[in-house]
Design a protein around this motif. Structure first.
Motif, PDB file in Angstrom:
ATOM      1  N   SER A 100       9.159  -2.115  -0.777  1.00 42.82           N
ATOM      2  CA  SER A 100       8.901  -0.701  -0.537  1.00 42.82           C
ATOM      3  C   SER A 100      10.073  -0.150   0.262  1.00 42.82           C
ATOM      4  O   SER A 100      10.953  -0.903   0.691  1.00 42.82           O
ATOM      5  CB  SER A 100       7.570  -0.499   0.192  1.00 42.82           C
ATOM      6  OG  SER A 100       7.558  -1.147   1.437  1.00 42.82           O
ATOM      7  N   HIS A 101      10.078   1.145   0.459  1.00 44.64           N
ATOM      8  CA  HIS A 101      11.179   1.752   1.196  1.00 44.64           C
ATOM      9  C   HIS A 101      11.278   1.181   2.608  1.00 44.64           C
ATOM     10  O   HIS A 101      10.258   0.928   3.266  1.00 44.64           O
ATOM     11  CB  HIS A 101      10.992   3.266   1.293  1.00 44.64           C
ATOM     12  CG  HIS A 101      11.178   3.965  -0.005  1.00 44.64           C
ATOM     13  ND1 HIS A 101      10.802   5.263  -0.189  1.00 44.64           N
ATOM     14  CD2 HIS A 101      11.709   3.558  -1.184  1.00 44.64           C
ATOM     15  CE1 HIS A 101      11.089   5.639  -1.423  1.00 44.64           C
ATOM     16  NE2 HIS A 101      11.625   4.618  -2.051  1.00 44.64           N
ATOM     17  N   ALA A 150       0.736  -0.201  -7.605  1.00 44.58           N
ATOM     18  CA  ALA A 150      -0.555   0.425  -7.921  1.00 44.58           C
ATOM     19  C   ALA A 150      -1.100  -0.042  -9.265  1.00 44.58           C
ATOM     20  O   ALA A 150      -2.315  -0.080  -9.466  1.00 44.58           O
ATOM     21  CB  ALA A 150      -0.414   1.945  -7.909  1.00 44.58           C
ATOM     22  N   GLU A 151      -0.218  -0.431 -10.180  1.00 45.15           N
ATOM     23  CA  GLU A 151      -0.659  -0.881 -11.504  1.00 45.15           C
ATOM     24  C   GLU A 151      -1.254  -2.285 -11.490  1.00 45.15           C
ATOM     25  O   GLU A 151      -1.964  -2.654 -12.414  1.00 45.15           O
ATOM     26  CB  GLU A 151       0.507  -0.845 -12.502  1.00 45.15           C
ATOM     27  CG  GLU A 151       0.947   0.550 -12.873  1.00 45.15           C
ATOM     28  CD  GLU A 151       2.081   0.550 -13.880  1.00 45.15           C
ATOM     29  OE1 GLU A 151       2.362  -0.496 -14.504  1.00 45.15           O
ATOM     30  OE2 GLU A 151       2.692   1.627 -14.046  1.00 45.15           O
ATOM     31  N   SER A 166       0.795  -1.223   0.000  1.00 45.42           N
ATOM     32  CA  SER A 166       0.000   0.000   0.000  1.00 45.42           C
ATOM     33  C   SER A 166       0.832   1.279   0.000  1.00 45.42           C
ATOM     34  O   SER A 166       0.287   2.360  -0.193  1.00 45.42           O
ATOM     35  CB  SER A 166      -0.947  -0.001   1.209  1.00 45.42           C
ATOM     36  OG  SER A 166      -0.197   0.110   2.415  1.00 45.42           O
ATOM     37  N   ARG A 167       2.129   1.177   0.190  1.00 45.39           N
ATOM     38  CA  ARG A 167       2.968   2.382   0.178  1.00 45.39           C
ATOM     39  C   ARG A 167       3.042   2.925  -1.255  1.00 45.39           C
ATOM     40  O   ARG A 167       3.060   2.167  -2.221  1.00 45.39           O
ATOM     41  CB  ARG A 167       4.349   2.072   0.736  1.00 45.39           C
ATOM     42  CG  ARG A 167       4.290   1.707   2.233  1.00 45.39           C
ATOM     43  CD  ARG A 167       5.635   1.637   2.871  1.00 45.39           C
ATOM     44  NE  ARG A 167       6.470   2.778   2.603  1.00 45.39           N
ATOM     45  CZ  ARG A 167       6.467   3.924   3.289  1.00 45.39           C
ATOM     46  NH1 ARG A 167       5.648   4.073   4.311  1.00 45.39           N
ATOM     47  NH2 ARG A 167       7.292   4.890   2.974  1.00 45.39           N
ATOM     48  N   PRO A 168       3.092   4.228  -1.405  1.00 45.22           N
ATOM     49  CA  PRO A 168       3.046   4.811  -2.758  1.00 45.22           C
ATOM     50  C   PRO A 168       4.200   4.388  -3.667  1.00 45.22           C
ATOM     51  O   PRO A 168       4.027   4.299  -4.882  1.00 45.22           O
ATOM     52  CB  PRO A 168       3.059   6.321  -2.514  1.00 45.22           C
ATOM     53  CG  PRO A 168       3.362   6.526  -1.083  1.00 45.22           C
ATOM     54  CD  PRO A 168       3.135   5.232  -0.358  1.00 45.22           C
ATOM     55  N   GLU A 169       5.374   4.130  -3.114  1.00 44.60           N
ATOM     56  CA  GLU A 169       6.523   3.741  -3.933  1.00 44.60           C
ATOM     57  C   GLU A 169       6.622   2.243  -4.165  1.00 44.60           C
ATOM     58  O   GLU A 169       7.503   1.761  -4.870  1.00 44.60           O
ATOM     59  CB  GLU A 169       7.828   4.226  -3.267  1.00 44.60           C
ATOM     60  CG  GLU A 169       8.291   3.388  -2.092  1.00 44.60           C
ATOM     61  CD  GLU A 169       7.542   3.626  -0.770  1.00 44.60           C
ATOM     62  OE1 GLU A 169       7.849   2.903   0.197  1.00 44.60           O
ATOM     63  OE2 GLU A 169       6.687   4.509  -0.685  1.00 44.60           O
ATOM     64  N   SER A 170       5.728   1.481  -3.579  1.00 44.41           N
ATOM     65  CA  SER A 170       5.798   0.017  -3.618  1.00 44.41           C
ATOM     66  C   SER A 170       5.829  -0.527  -5.039  1.00 44.41           C
ATOM     67  O   SER A 170       5.144  -0.029  -5.928  1.00 44.41           O
ATOM     68  CB  SER A 170       4.589  -0.563  -2.875  1.00 44.41           C
ATOM     69  OG  SER A 170       4.651  -1.967  -2.867  1.00 44.41           O
ATOM     70  N   PRO A 211       5.187  -0.992 -10.730  1.00 44.95           N
ATOM     71  CA  PRO A 211       4.533  -0.313  -9.618  1.00 44.95           C
ATOM     72  C   PRO A 211       3.341  -1.128  -9.096  1.00 44.95           C
ATOM     73  O   PRO A 211       2.520  -1.618  -9.868  1.00 44.95           O
ATOM     74  CB  PRO A 211       4.069   1.014 -10.219  1.00 44.95           C
ATOM     75  CG  PRO A 211       5.001   1.237 -11.378  1.00 44.95           C
ATOM     76  CD  PRO A 211       5.284  -0.142 -11.914  1.00 44.95           C
TER      77      PRO A 211
END
Length: 154
Positions: free
Chosen positions: A64-65, A44-45, A17-21, A42
């Motif tokens: 993720s980070h 999200a894709e 769920s992290r934006p950079e994941s 990504p």
């Protein structure tokens, strides 16, 4: 005064769920080991394409980070990879899998090739009836507790 930017370490057991994941790999085979993607995708894709009712980390592994407020953080180190290393390896170690994350991977930077050998077998969705996996995944589990459990199980 100049500020030096520290390179970002990536967690190979990251939060989708992290934006950079990104998707690190796909779970495959009977043991659900990770087959790594050649290039990051990504998260999200792909999250929208996973059928409802299936946890994304049941079929995919995410990176993720590595963040300072992670429950697995012990100072600057990752406590999760240390708990994973405490469990005897199930398979012989051969060549490490190809992985796009390696140059920035927290586990690689912390424990080197041993982290790469252990990584494909790491599950991020642990069945609650597998006590060893539950103990390894729990940030509150100490290495002494884990080693005691392993010794008692042998």
């Amino acid at each position: 005064m100049s500020t030096v930017e520290r390179p970002v370490n990536w967690c190979p057991s990251g939060d989708a769920s992290r934006p950079e994941s990104v998707v690190l790999g796909v779970r495959s085979g009977e043991r659900g080991e990770v087959v790594y993607l050649a290039d990051p995708v990504p998260a999200a894709e792909v999250l929208g394409g996973i059928p409802e009712g299936i946890a994304p980390n049941r079929v995919l592994r995410f990176a993720s980070h590595c963040v300072s407020d992670c429950a697995n953080r012990v100072g600057d180190a990752c406590g999760l990879i240390e708990r994973i290393r405490a469990v005897p390896a199930k398979a012989e170690t051969g060549a490490v899998p190809r992985c796009h994350l390696r140059p920035h991977c927290k586990w690689w930077n912390q424990v080197g090739v041993e982290g790469c050998h252990r990584c494909p077998a790491v599950v991020t969705l642990n069945p609650h009836d597998d006590e060893l996996n539950v103990l390894v995944a729990d940030p509150a589990t100490t290495l002494d507790e884990l080693e005691s459990w392993i010794a008692a199980a042998e």
